[in-house]
Design a protein around this motif. Structure first.
Motif, PDB file in Angstrom:
ATOM      1  N   ASN A  87     114.814  45.479 -40.517  1.00 58.78           N
ATOM      2  CA  ASN A  87     115.441  44.492 -41.395  1.00 58.78           C
ATOM      3  C   ASN A  87     114.442  43.554 -42.060  1.00 58.78           C
ATOM      4  OD1 ASN A  87     118.399  44.984 -41.112  1.00 58.78           O
ATOM      5  ND2 ASN A  87     117.811  44.845 -38.969  1.00 58.78           N
ATOM      6  N   ALA A  88     113.250  44.023 -42.341  1.00 62.94           N
ATOM      7  CA  ALA A  88     112.263  43.194 -43.031  1.00 62.94           C
ATOM      8  C   ALA A  88     112.805  42.792 -44.405  1.00 62.94           C
ATOM      9  CB  ALA A  88     110.958  43.964 -43.193  1.00 62.94           C
ATOM     10  N   ALA A  89     112.438  41.608 -44.840  1.00 60.02           N
ATOM     11  CA  ALA A  89     112.958  41.071 -46.106  1.00 60.02           C
ATOM     12  C   ALA A  89     112.693  42.012 -47.273  1.00 60.02           C
ATOM     13  CB  ALA A  89     112.355  39.692 -46.373  1.00 60.02           C
ATOM     14  N   GLY A 113     114.182  66.019 -58.061  1.00 55.46           N
ATOM     15  CA  GLY A 113     113.595  64.830 -57.446  1.00 55.46           C
ATOM     16  C   GLY A 113     114.019  64.710 -55.995  1.00 55.46           C
ATOM     17  N   CYS A 114     113.697  63.586 -55.409  1.00 57.16           N
ATOM     18  CA  CYS A 114     113.965  63.337 -53.993  1.00 57.16           C
ATOM     19  C   CYS A 114     114.814  62.080 -53.865  1.00 57.16           C
ATOM     20  CB  CYS A 114     112.633  63.174 -53.257  1.00 57.16           C
ATOM     21  SG  CYS A 114     112.809  62.937 -51.499  1.00 57.16           S
ATOM     22  N   ARG A 115     116.055  62.245 -53.368  1.00 61.75           N
ATOM     23  CA  ARG A 115     116.931  61.099 -53.147  1.00 61.75           C
ATOM     24  C   ARG A 115     116.502  60.345 -51.895  1.00 61.75           C
ATOM     25  NH1 ARG A 115     121.811  62.236 -51.561  1.00 61.75           N
ATOM     26  NH2 ARG A 115     121.445  64.414 -51.143  1.00 61.75           N
ATOM     27  N   ILE A 116     116.934  59.097 -51.777  1.00 65.36           N
ATOM     28  CA  ILE A 116     116.614  58.259 -50.623  1.00 65.36           C
ATOM     29  C   ILE A 116     117.892  57.966 -49.863  1.00 65.36           C
ATOM     30  CG2 ILE A 116     115.708  56.040 -49.848  1.00 65.36           C
ATOM     31  CD1 ILE A 116     114.068  55.964 -52.469  1.00 65.36           C
ATOM     32  N   ARG A 117     117.881  58.236 -48.567  1.00 63.17           N
ATOM     33  CA  ARG A 117     118.988  57.886 -47.676  1.00 63.17           C
ATOM     34  C   ARG A 117     118.444  56.876 -46.679  1.00 63.17           C
ATOM     35  NH1 ARG A 117     122.746  56.090 -45.214  1.00 63.17           N
ATOM     36  NH2 ARG A 117     124.135  57.253 -43.869  1.00 63.17           N
ATOM     37  N   VAL A 118     118.893  55.624 -46.779  1.00 63.58           N
ATOM     38  CA  VAL A 118     118.403  54.563 -45.912  1.00 63.58           C
ATOM     39  C   VAL A 118     119.210  54.549 -44.621  1.00 63.58           C
ATOM     40  CG1 VAL A 118     118.051  52.078 -45.651  1.00 63.58           C
ATOM     41  CG2 VAL A 118     117.623  53.173 -47.857  1.00 63.58           C
ATOM     42  N   CYS A 119     118.499  54.580 -43.516  1.00 61.86           N
ATOM     43  CA  CYS A 119     119.098  54.503 -42.182  1.00 61.86           C
ATOM     44  C   CYS A 119     118.538  53.243 -41.520  1.00 61.86           C
ATOM     45  CB  CYS A 119     118.737  55.725 -41.351  1.00 61.86           C
ATOM     46  SG  CYS A 119     119.103  57.291 -42.154  1.00 61.86           S
ATOM     47  N   GLY A 120     119.347  52.207 -41.437  1.00 65.36           N
ATOM     48  CA  GLY A 120     118.877  50.932 -40.913  1.00 65.36           C
ATOM     49  C   GLY A 120     118.835  50.891 -39.404  1.00 65.36           C
ATOM     50  N   LYS A 124     115.882  43.358 -34.284  1.00 62.07           N
ATOM     51  CA  LYS A 124     115.050  43.146 -33.093  1.00 62.07           C
ATOM     52  C   LYS A 124     115.077  44.337 -32.133  1.00 62.07           C
ATOM     53  CE  LYS A 124     115.319  38.186 -33.387  1.00 62.07           C
ATOM     54  NZ  LYS A 124     115.593  36.923 -32.766  1.00 62.07           N
ATOM     55  N   ALA A 125     114.870  45.521 -32.661  1.00 62.60           N
ATOM     56  CA  ALA A 125     114.819  46.726 -31.833  1.00 62.60           C
ATOM     57  C   ALA A 125     113.613  47.584 -32.208  1.00 62.60           C
ATOM     58  CB  ALA A 125     116.113  47.512 -31.979  1.00 62.60           C
ATOM     59  N   PRO A 126     112.386  47.013 -32.144  1.00 58.96           N
ATOM     60  CA  PRO A 126     111.211  47.775 -32.583  1.00 58.96           C
ATOM     61  C   PRO A 126     110.949  49.026 -31.750  1.00 58.96           C
ATOM     62  CG  PRO A 126     110.537  45.767 -31.479  1.00 58.96           C
ATOM     63  CD  PRO A 126     112.027  45.698 -31.635  1.00 58.96           C
ATOM     64  N   TRP A 127     111.393  49.075 -30.521  1.00 58.63           N
ATOM     65  CA  TRP A 127     111.163  50.243 -29.678  1.00 58.63           C
ATOM     66  C   TRP A 127     111.890  51.487 -30.199  1.00 58.63           C
ATOM     67  CZ3 TRP A 127     113.936  45.966 -28.357  1.00 58.63           C
ATOM     68  CH2 TRP A 127     115.301  46.140 -28.207  1.00 58.63           C
ATOM     69  N   LEU A 128     112.864  51.291 -31.092  1.00 61.84           N
ATOM     70  CA  LEU A 128     113.570  52.427 -31.682  1.00 61.84           C
ATOM     71  C   LEU A 128     112.799  53.047 -32.847  1.00 61.84           C
ATOM     72  CD1 LEU A 128     117.197  50.991 -31.761  1.00 61.84           C
ATOM     73  CD2 LEU A 128     116.244  52.659 -30.154  1.00 61.84           C
ATOM     74  N   ASN A 129     111.740  52.400 -33.252  1.00 58.04           N
ATOM     75  CA  ASN A 129     111.001  52.821 -34.427  1.00 58.04           C
ATOM     76  C   ASN A 129     109.730  53.567 -34.015  1.00 58.04           C
ATOM     77  OD1 ASN A 129     109.837  53.053 -36.914  1.00 58.04           O
ATOM     78  ND2 ASN A 129     110.390  50.985 -37.526  1.00 58.04           N
ATOM     79  N   PRO A 130     109.662  54.886 -34.221  1.00 57.23           N
ATOM     80  CA  PRO A 130     108.506  55.672 -33.780  1.00 57.23           C
ATOM     81  C   PRO A 130     107.175  55.291 -34.429  1.00 57.23           C
ATOM     82  CG  PRO A 130     110.346  57.104 -34.314  1.00 57.23           C
ATOM     83  CD  PRO A 130     110.710  55.724 -34.778  1.00 57.23           C
ATOM     84  N   ILE A 131     107.196  54.581 -35.542  1.00 59.16           N
ATOM     85  CA  ILE A 131     105.923  54.231 -36.176  1.00 59.16           C
ATOM     86  C   ILE A 131     105.253  53.021 -35.511  1.00 59.16           C
ATOM     87  CG2 ILE A 131     106.702  52.616 -37.963  1.00 59.16           C
ATOM     88  CD1 ILE A 131     104.831  54.123 -39.905  1.00 59.16           C
TER      89      ILE A 131
END
Length: 175
Positions: A87-89, A113-120, A124-131
């Motif tokens: 949820n960064a600004a 082209g390449c469409r974008i599908r945003v998955c939020g 405050k759940a950084p452990w869910l983010n593999p990067i």
């Protein structure tokens, strides 16, 4: 994932500027302007795609980065970018959301082209983010304990560490 299947889609596990700590603005004033690193972790290859910008991350720079990522993926034949975001600004701004909607409309109309599908991600759940672990290890690997790095050194070291090509800096938005 799109009905086209995994061969034509890619999931990028994050897109966010990582502040290049070696160039943080001196709190007393002066000093170099910060450098931000926009990056994505590709689930299909395990590789990273990086672009840098001078200054703080803003919506206009995020749009330029997303456009670049979509161009690269479209040349690879990818039809959908499943973008996992926190949820960064600069992710949730109205301007970026509108840009993504307009981009997707253009891709649908052109049928290329390449469409974008945003998955939020939840707040405050950084452990869910593999990067996140990749950012932590990368930052630790490129810093110097004795001195601040120049912007050029940060860019080159980050690209070397992640095995990426150093691309031109994203343009700074005009006020």
């Amino acid at each position: 994932m799109d009905a086209t299947g995994p061969a034509r889609s890619v999931r990028l596990d994050d897109l966010r500027p990582a502040p290049a700590r070696g160039n943080a603005r001196d709190p007393k004033g002066g000093g170099p302007e910060p450098v931000a690193c926009y990056g994505v972790l590709r689930a299909d290859t395990g590789g990273m795609m990086l672009r840098f910008c001078d200054g703080r991350p803003v919506s206009a720079t995020t749009e330029a980065f997303l456009g670049w990522v979509c161009e690269v993926l479209a040349t690879e034949g990818k039809a959908v970018l499943a973008l996992v975001w926190d949820n960064a600004a600069w992710h949730v701004s109205r301007r970026v959301r509108r840009w993504i909607e307009a981009h997707n409309r253009r891709v649908r109309r052109a049928k290329t082209g390449c469409r974008i599908r945003v998955c939020g991600l939840p707040v405050k759940a950084p452990w869910l983010n593999p990067i996140e672990p990749k950012w932590v290890h990368g930052k630790r690997a490129i810093v110097e304990p004795d001195r601040k790095l120049t912007a050029a050194e940060v860019r080159q070291r980050a690209c070397d560490y992640y095995g990426c090509t150093l691309h031109p800096t994203l343009p700074k938005p005009q006020p």
